[in-house]
Motif scaffolding. Structure first.
Motif, PDB file in Angstrom:
ATOM      1  N   ASN A  35       0.796  -1.226   0.000  1.00 21.04           N
ATOM      2  CA  ASN A  35       0.000   0.000   0.000  1.00 21.04           C
ATOM      3  C   ASN A  35       0.830   1.279   0.000  1.00 21.04           C
ATOM      4  N   ARG A 179      -8.950   2.553   1.834  1.00 26.96           N
ATOM      5  CA  ARG A 179      -9.043   1.091   1.938  1.00 26.96           C
ATOM      6  C   ARG A 179      -9.502   0.724   3.344  1.00 26.96           C
ATOM      7  N   ALA A 181     -10.529  -3.050   5.068  1.00 26.39           N
ATOM      8  CA  ALA A 181     -10.680  -4.468   4.766  1.00 26.39           C
ATOM      9  C   ALA A 181     -10.462  -5.306   6.012  1.00 26.39           C
ATOM     10  N   ASP A 201      -7.075  -3.817   7.614  1.00 28.09           N
ATOM     11  CA  ASP A 201      -6.360  -2.705   6.963  1.00 28.09           C
ATOM     12  C   ASP A 201      -7.265  -1.482   6.993  1.00 28.09           C
TER      13      ASP A 201
END
Length: 209
Positions: A35, A179, A181, A201
């Motif tokens: 990332n 993001r 998750a 995440d």
């Protein structure tokens, strides 16, 4: 059982990091490498409770300006040695989470597996992180979901210390979520994170206004 009063203290973590090797290895977190493209070039980054330096050293090698802190003096010395071995510069500091100067501003704040904090301290820590992120800056959080306790492959072993997506969205309300998750994956990060793991995440950008 470790009590909350010493779980985030320097003496506890000194004992955890006292071995000759690196408890979580020297390679960066997979979350970070996967990332890091969200970070601007040559970003000014704060790594929170960065331990032995695997993440801050890797970020410095990518051309970022990195400041890191950890409560353990043993870990900080290992981080400095790892930076020297990799030919990079990281501003490494020994500091507890409550003692850090959160008035400093950064382009990004990165916190990877910092779930030593019980809920009350965690809520304050999230507020301090928000304060430290410059407008338009990035938050990158990576940690464990509650079912990690059953897996027993890392972390403090207490559900109340773990993250959920709704918790993080509420804590950083107003941020632009990039993001979020919740998933399971196999980790092999030294002896500290090894095996099937329940992961969260969370990457979000602080608004400019």
């Amino acid at each position: 059982m470790t009590t909350d009063s010493n779980m985030w203290g320097g003496a506890y973590w000194d004992s955890r990091y006292s071995g000759a090797g690196f408890r979580f290895g020297t390679e960066p977190s997979g979350f970070l490498t996967q990332n890091a493209h969200h970070l601007g070039a040559a970003s000014n980054i704060l790594c929170v409770a960065d331990g032995e330096g695997r993440n801050s050293v890797w970020l410095a090698a990518q051309g970022h300006r990195v400041t890191a802190f950890d409560a353990s003096g043993v870990a900080v010395e290992k981080a400095r040695g790892l930076a020297r071995a990799n030919g990079v510069s990281v501003a490494c500091h020994q500091s507890g989470i409550e003692d850090w100067d959160w008035s400093q501003r950064f382009d990004a704040v990165i916190a990877i597996f910092v779930q030593f904090a019980p809920p009350a301290l965690r809520d304050r820590m999230f507020g301090w992180m928000t304060q430290a992120i410059a407008p338009g800056g990035l938050l990158m959080l990576h940690g464990y979901a509650p079912r990690q306790v059953a897996y027993g492959t890392g972390g403090p072993g207490r559900e109340e210390h773990m993250y959920t997506e709704p918790m993080l969205r509420a804590a950083f309300a107003g941020f632009q979520v990039i993001r979020s998750a919740d998933y399971d994956a196999e980790l092999q990060e030294g002896s500290g994170h090894a095996g099937q793991s329940a992961l969260i995440d969370f990457i979000a950008r602080r608004p400019l206004a």
